[in-house]
Design an enzyme around this catalytic site. Structure first.
Site, PDB file in Angstrom:
ATOM      1  N   GLY A 176      -4.659 -30.140   0.935  1.00  0.00           N
ATOM      2  CA  GLY A 176      -3.286 -29.986   1.395  1.00  0.00           C
ATOM      3  C   GLY A 176      -3.248 -29.100   2.615  1.00  0.00           C
ATOM      4  CG  ASP A 198       5.584 -31.431   2.963  1.00  0.00           C
ATOM      5  OD1 ASP A 198       5.876 -32.224   3.887  1.00  0.00           O
ATOM      6  OD2 ASP A 198       4.410 -31.145   2.673  1.00  0.00           O
TER       7      ASP A 198
END
Length: 215
Positions: free
Chosen positions: A22, A132
Site C-alpha cells: 500500500g 481513498d
C-alpha cells in the site's frame, strides 16, 4: 523491508505469505499461533513521526469502526517491535471488486451501490471521511459479503463539522476537486463511488481526467 515466510513476530504471528503493498506499508497473511486463526498483519514502511502518527490513527479508526460494523475488518492488535510498527486485523479471504466489476450486469451494480453506500453511511455518521475509495480498497469475501478496507488516510471531522485543510491525499481519478485542494468532504467519498459505477458501466478504468483543473 519485506518479511520472510515462516518468520515469527512477537513470538505469536507467523508469516505465511505477502498479500500486497500500500501507500505506507506491506500486508501479510499470518497465522496467530495462540489460536491458530489466520489474520492479516500490516507493516509500516515509512518510519517518521508523521507516518507513525497516521499509522496509530489507522489502528484507532479500525478499532472504533470494526467494533460496530461487521463489514469493516476486525481490529486485533497494534504494536511496536524492534522499531517496526504493526497492525493486526481480520483477514478477508476474497477478491477486490476490481477483479469482477467490469463483468457486472445492471442488478449487480445496483446491489453493489446499495451495499457500499450503507457502509459509507455508517462511516460518515462516525465523523470519518475515508478519502481513498477505489476498487482495490473494496473487497468481496468468498461468502459474498462486501468489505471496505484501508483506513490509512482517513480524515476525522470535528464535532462542529469543520474539516481542517489537508494535503491532497487520495488516488488520482477518484478524488474530486475539493479533495485535490485539501478540503475533503463526506461527498468526496460519494464522488469516488460514482466514478466506480461509471467505470463498471463503460469498462473504462479512467473515465474522467485526473487533472484537478479539469474536474
Amino acid at each position: 523491508m519485506k518479511l520472510q515466510s515462516n518468520s515469527i513476530i512477537q513470538n505469536r504471528y507467523k508469516i505465511i505469505n505477502h498479500l500486497g503493498s500500500g501507500g505506507f506499508g506491506e500486508t501479510y497473511l499470518c497465522e496467530d499461533l495462540q489460536n491458530h486463526n489466520q489474520c492479516a498483519i500490516k507493516l509500516l514502511q515509512d518510519i517518521d513521526s508523521d507516518m507513525i502518527s497516521r499509522f496509530e490513527q489507522e489502528a484507532q479508526t479500525l478499532k472504533k469502526l470494526s467494533d460496530e460494523c461487521e463489514k469493516i475488518p476486525k481490529f486485533f492488535d497494534f504494536f511496536e517491535d524492534d522499531n517496526e510498527y504493526y497492525i493486526v486485523q481480520e483477514y478477508i479471504n476474497g477478491l477486490t471488486i476490481k477483479e469482477k466489476m467490469y463483468d457486472w450486469n445492471e442488478q449487480e451494480l445496483v446491489n453493489f451501490l446499495q451495499e457500499i453506500l450503507e457502509i459509507l453511511e455508517f462511516v460518515h455518521k462516525k465523523g470519518i471521511i475515508h478519502r481513498d475509495i477505489k476498487p482495490s480498497n473494496i473487497m468481496r469475501r468468498d461468502d459474498g459479503k462486501l468489505f471496505l478496507i484501508d483506513f490509512g488516510i482517513v480524515k476525522q471531522v470535528s464535532h462542529s463539522g469543520a474539516v481542517s485543510t489537508t494535503v491532497p491525499w487520495g488516488t488520482p481519478g477518484y478524488r474530486p476537486s475539493e479533495q485535490e485542494r485539501g478540503h475533503p468532504k463526506f461527498c468526496s467519498d460519494i464522488y469516488a463511488i460514482g466514478i466506480i459505477a461509471v467505470e463498471s458501466i463503460t469498462g473504462n478504468s479512467s473515465p474522467f481526467p485526473t487533472d484537478p483543473n479539469t474536474l
